[in-house]
Design a protein around this motif. Structure first.
Motif, short mmCIF file in Angstrom:
data_model
loop_
_atom_site.label_atom_id
_atom_site.label_comp_id
_atom_site.label_asym_id
_atom_site.label_seq_id
_atom_site.Cartn_x
_atom_site.Cartn_y
_atom_site.Cartn_z
N MET A 81 0.84 -1.19 0.00
CA MET A 81 0.00 0.00 0.00
C MET A 81 0.88 1.24 0.00
O MET A 81 2.00 1.23 0.53
CB MET A 81 -0.92 0.01 1.23
N VAL A 82 0.34 2.34 -0.60
CA VAL A 82 1.09 3.58 -0.64
C VAL A 82 0.12 4.75 -0.54
O VAL A 82 -1.02 4.68 -1.03
CB VAL A 82 1.94 3.67 -1.95
N TRP A 83 0.54 5.79 0.10
CA TRP A 83 -0.18 7.07 0.14
C TRP A 83 0.85 8.18 0.02
O TRP A 83 1.90 8.13 0.63
CB TRP A 83 -0.98 7.22 1.42
N GLN A 84 0.52 9.17 -0.79
CA GLN A 84 1.48 10.24 -1.02
C GLN A 84 0.74 11.56 -1.18
O GLN A 84 -0.28 11.64 -1.87
CB GLN A 84 2.30 9.96 -2.28
N THR A 85 1.24 12.56 -0.51
CA THR A 85 0.75 13.94 -0.68
C THR A 85 1.96 14.84 -0.90
O THR A 85 2.97 14.71 -0.19
CB THR A 85 -0.03 14.41 0.56
N ALA A 119 1.17 23.37 -6.87
CA ALA A 119 -0.18 22.89 -6.58
C ALA A 119 -0.08 21.59 -5.79
O ALA A 119 0.97 20.93 -5.75
CB ALA A 119 -0.97 22.68 -7.87
N TRP A 120 -1.19 21.26 -5.17
CA TRP A 120 -1.23 20.02 -4.41
C TRP A 120 -1.33 18.83 -5.35
O TRP A 120 -1.92 18.90 -6.41
CB TRP A 120 -2.43 20.00 -3.46
N GLY A 121 -0.74 17.72 -4.91
CA GLY A 121 -0.88 16.44 -5.61
C GLY A 121 -0.99 15.31 -4.61
O GLY A 121 -0.48 15.40 -3.49
N SER A 122 -1.69 14.25 -4.97
CA SER A 122 -1.86 13.12 -4.06
C SER A 122 -1.96 11.83 -4.86
O SER A 122 -2.30 11.86 -6.05
CB SER A 122 -3.11 13.30 -3.19
N ALA A 123 -1.65 10.74 -4.20
CA ALA A 123 -1.75 9.43 -4.83
C ALA A 123 -1.92 8.38 -3.75
O ALA A 123 -1.37 8.50 -2.65
CB ALA A 123 -0.51 9.12 -5.66
N ALA A 124 -2.70 7.37 -4.04
CA ALA A 124 -2.91 6.24 -3.13
C ALA A 124 -3.15 4.99 -3.96
O ALA A 124 -3.77 5.06 -5.04
CB ALA A 124 -4.10 6.50 -2.20
N GLY A 125 -2.64 3.88 -3.48
CA GLY A 125 -2.82 2.65 -4.26
C GLY A 125 -2.55 1.40 -3.44
O GLY A 125 -1.96 1.44 -2.36
N LEU A 126 -2.99 0.29 -4.00
CA LEU A 126 -2.79 -1.04 -3.42
C LEU A 126 -2.42 -2.00 -4.53
O LEU A 126 -3.12 -2.09 -5.55
CB LEU A 126 -4.06 -1.52 -2.73
N LEU A 127 -1.30 -2.69 -4.37
CA LEU A 127 -0.85 -3.68 -5.35
C LEU A 127 -0.83 -5.04 -4.69
O LEU A 127 -0.17 -5.24 -3.67
CB LEU A 127 0.55 -3.33 -5.88
N GLY A 313 -4.74 12.54 -7.47
CA GLY A 313 -5.34 13.86 -7.50
C GLY A 313 -4.31 14.90 -7.83
O GLY A 313 -3.13 14.75 -7.49
N SER A 314 -4.71 16.00 -8.53
CA SER A 314 -3.77 17.02 -8.94
C SER A 314 -4.45 18.38 -8.91
O SER A 314 -5.65 18.52 -9.19
CB SER A 314 -3.25 16.74 -10.35
N THR A 326 -7.44 23.88 -2.31
CA THR A 326 -7.03 22.54 -1.82
C THR A 326 -7.25 21.46 -2.85
O THR A 326 -7.23 20.27 -2.52
CB THR A 326 -7.83 22.21 -0.55
N VAL A 327 -7.49 21.86 -4.08
CA VAL A 327 -7.68 20.86 -5.15
C VAL A 327 -6.39 20.05 -5.29
O VAL A 327 -5.29 20.60 -5.40
CB VAL A 327 -8.04 21.55 -6.48
N GLY A 328 -6.54 18.75 -5.30
CA GLY A 328 -5.39 17.85 -5.43
C GLY A 328 -4.95 17.22 -4.14
O GLY A 328 -4.11 16.30 -4.14
N LEU A 329 -5.49 17.67 -2.98
CA LEU A 329 -5.10 17.06 -1.71
C LEU A 329 -5.60 15.63 -1.60
O LEU A 329 -5.01 14.82 -0.89
CB LEU A 329 -5.64 17.88 -0.54
N GLY A 330 -6.70 15.31 -2.25
CA GLY A 330 -7.23 13.96 -2.22
C GLY A 330 -7.32 13.37 -3.62
O GLY A 330 -7.50 14.09 -4.61
N PRO A 331 -7.15 12.05 -3.76
CA PRO A 331 -7.25 11.43 -5.10
C PRO A 331 -8.68 11.56 -5.64
O PRO A 331 -9.63 11.19 -4.95
CB PRO A 331 -6.88 9.97 -4.84
N ASP A 332 -8.83 12.06 -6.86
CA ASP A 332 -10.15 12.16 -7.46
C ASP A 332 -10.28 11.39 -8.77
O ASP A 332 -11.32 11.40 -9.41
CB ASP A 332 -10.52 13.63 -7.69
N ARG A 333 -9.20 10.76 -9.20
CA ARG A 333 -9.24 9.88 -10.37
C ARG A 333 -8.72 8.51 -9.96
O ARG A 333 -7.62 8.42 -9.40
CB ARG A 333 -8.37 10.44 -11.49
N SER A 334 -9.51 7.48 -10.18
CA SER A 334 -9.13 6.13 -9.75
C SER A 334 -9.04 5.19 -10.94
O SER A 334 -9.67 5.42 -11.99
CB SER A 334 -10.14 5.58 -8.75
#
Length: 476
Positions: A81-85, A119-127, A313-314, A326-334
């Motif tokens: 698992m990964v989370w990134q801001t 700008a803010w960017g974020s990413a989260a995932g599970l492999l 998110g971006s 705060t656009v991009g703080l949370g992932p909005d494309r999955s």
């Protein structure tokens, strides 16, 4: 003032009296508390439970057993698992960058101009990744760890055997030292009695004064031998206490059983392959074989079933415009993905062949050492059996030697008092007697020691301890 002095003197007198009267009692209680009497079986059992090397070997076995569980975890699937801001600029550029871990990749369109806006960017995932089959590679690795566990077990058994043998030898050495001291004490007593008799004869002018000097010299030599025997007894007792881990304790050994007649039968022959020395080397052979088997299972494709779920998110829109806030703080494309990955190390065949040649040579070397160990153990067993046979023959003859020496000493003393023998002849007879007493006591201990040596050469002290148990129960 005078009254206070009298009270003080009375109190001091009572204190000194109590210290004088109770001191020996307290000292005796302290000596009793630090004195420990052990049978041979108790000494062996105590050493096997408390000797540091035994405890260390048992912990190595536990570590090797845990290693098997660790190797088996390779069968389990893997999930990462990964989370990134982040807050970063978007000055993307076209072109290639060689694979590295320094420059972070940027996705999106290439802007016409550069900007310092961020700008803010974020990413989260599970492999999720799982290897459904591996052509026996993981099983081979588990077998290799299991072989290491077997080797640790065999080494622990060997350590226990070494500690038990060392304890038995130290215990028997203490007994031998005690018997030597007893013989030396008896010799001193005999020479003291004879020295007094010689002085009576010299004082009455029935013998020359030289006889008194020679008797004094013989008595002094006997006392020197007693002091040396006592010194050796203390040294052997300290060595036993050190093996048992009780250097501050006064040890006493029970000597009644081991100084009696040894058992008439000999221990049964067991296969030398069960000796811990052979088992340790056999485990090394199996470990080398396991390494060869791992290499045999290495040149196969790797299959991985994989699935992934991730989102990003971006703070930049699709054309590269800054959206702000705060656009991009949370992932909005999955996205999600499922697939099968196959890898195959094509050119590893050359390295695997070379490594297999190395491990095969190691396996043959370990097998040769195993054969050498069996050969050495066979020779040790034959030597121990021959030594046991000789010790039995010696023990059968020492009683005859002792009885003859006692008779000779008694006769020579009587002849000397009658004027028919010289003092030198009496001294020689007394020396022969003390040697015969020592030989008779040590001969029986030698049989027990050789019984332990035969059992140790077979890798198991249980036959020896069983003989001792039978002796305790009154069985021959």
């Amino acid at each position: 003032m005078l009254t206070k002095c009298r009270r003080y003197l009375r109190w001091l007198t009572v204190t000194l009296f109590l210290a004088w009267s109770l001191g020996p009692t307290v000292q005796a209680q302290t000596d009793d508390a630090t004195k420990k009497v052990l049978t041979l079986e108790e000494a062996v059992d105590f050493a096997l439970k408390n000797y540091p090397a035994v405890r260390a070997s048992l912990e190595r076995v536990k570590a090797a057993q845990a290693g098997i569980g660790l190797a088996r975890t390779s069968y389990l699937p893997r999930a990462d698992m990964v989370w990134q801001t982040n807050r970063a600029t978007d000055n993307n550029i076209a072109g290639l960058v060689l694979p590295q871990s320094i420059i972070a990749p940027i996705s999106g369109p290439v802007p016409a101009t550069t900007s310092n806006r961020s700008a803010w960017g974020s990413a989260a995932g599970l492999l999720f990744s799982w290897e459904p089959f591996d052509f026996g590679y993981r099983g081979a690795r588990v077998d290799a760890v299991r072989a290491a566990r077997d080797q640790a077990n065999a080494e622990a058994s060997l350590t226990r055997l070494d500690v038990a043998v060392a304890t038995v030898n130290a215990y028997l050495t203490v007994l031998a030292s005690q018997r030597t001291v007893h013989a030396a004490e008896a010799d001193v007593q005999r020479r003291e009695t004879f020295d007094k008799a010689v002085r009576v004869l010299v004082d009455n002018q029935l013998r020359a004064g030289a006889d008194a000097s020679r008797a004094d010299a013989e008595l002094s030599r006997a006392r020197v031998n007693l002091a040396r025997a006592q010194q050796q007894e203390e040294i052997s007792r300290a060595a036993l206490a050190d093996i048992l881990g009780m250097p501050d304790t006064s040890l006493e050994v029970q000597e009644s059983l081991l100084l009696g007649a040894p058992p008439e039968r000999s221990p049964e022959i067991t296969p030398l392959t069960s000796n811990p020395i052979a088992q340790v080397q056999h485990a090394r052979v199996e470990e080398a074989q396991a390494q060869v088997h791992i290499l045999d299972r290495s040149y196969y494709p790797k299959f991985y079933f994989q699935s992934s779920v991730y989102g990003r998110g971006s703070g930049w829109d699709p054309v590269g415009n800054f959206e702000g806030g705060t656009v991009g703080l949370g992932p909005d494309r999955s996205n999600w993905a499922v697939g099968l990955t196959v890898t195959f190390p094509v050119f590893d065949i050359f390295a695997i062949r070379s490594r297999r040649a190395v491990e095969s040579a190691n396996e043959r070397a370990e097998k040769a050492r195993y054969d050498q160990d069996l050969q050495d153990l066979t020779g040790q067993l034959r030597k121990a059996q021959a030594s046991l046979k000789g010790a039995r023959q010696v023990a059968e003859n020492t009683p005859v030697e002792l009885q003859a020496a006692r008779t000779t000493e008694d006769q020579e003393r009587s002849r000397y008092q009658a004027g028919l023998a010289t003092l030198v002849e009496v001294a020689d007879a007394q020396s022969l007697l003390v040697q015969a007493e020592t030989d008779d006591a040590l001969a029986r201990l030698a049989v027990w020691q050789n019984l332990a040596a035969v059992a140790a050469s077979q890798g198991d002290l249980q036959p020896f301890l069983q003989f001792l148990h039978d002796k305790t129960q009154g069985r021959p």
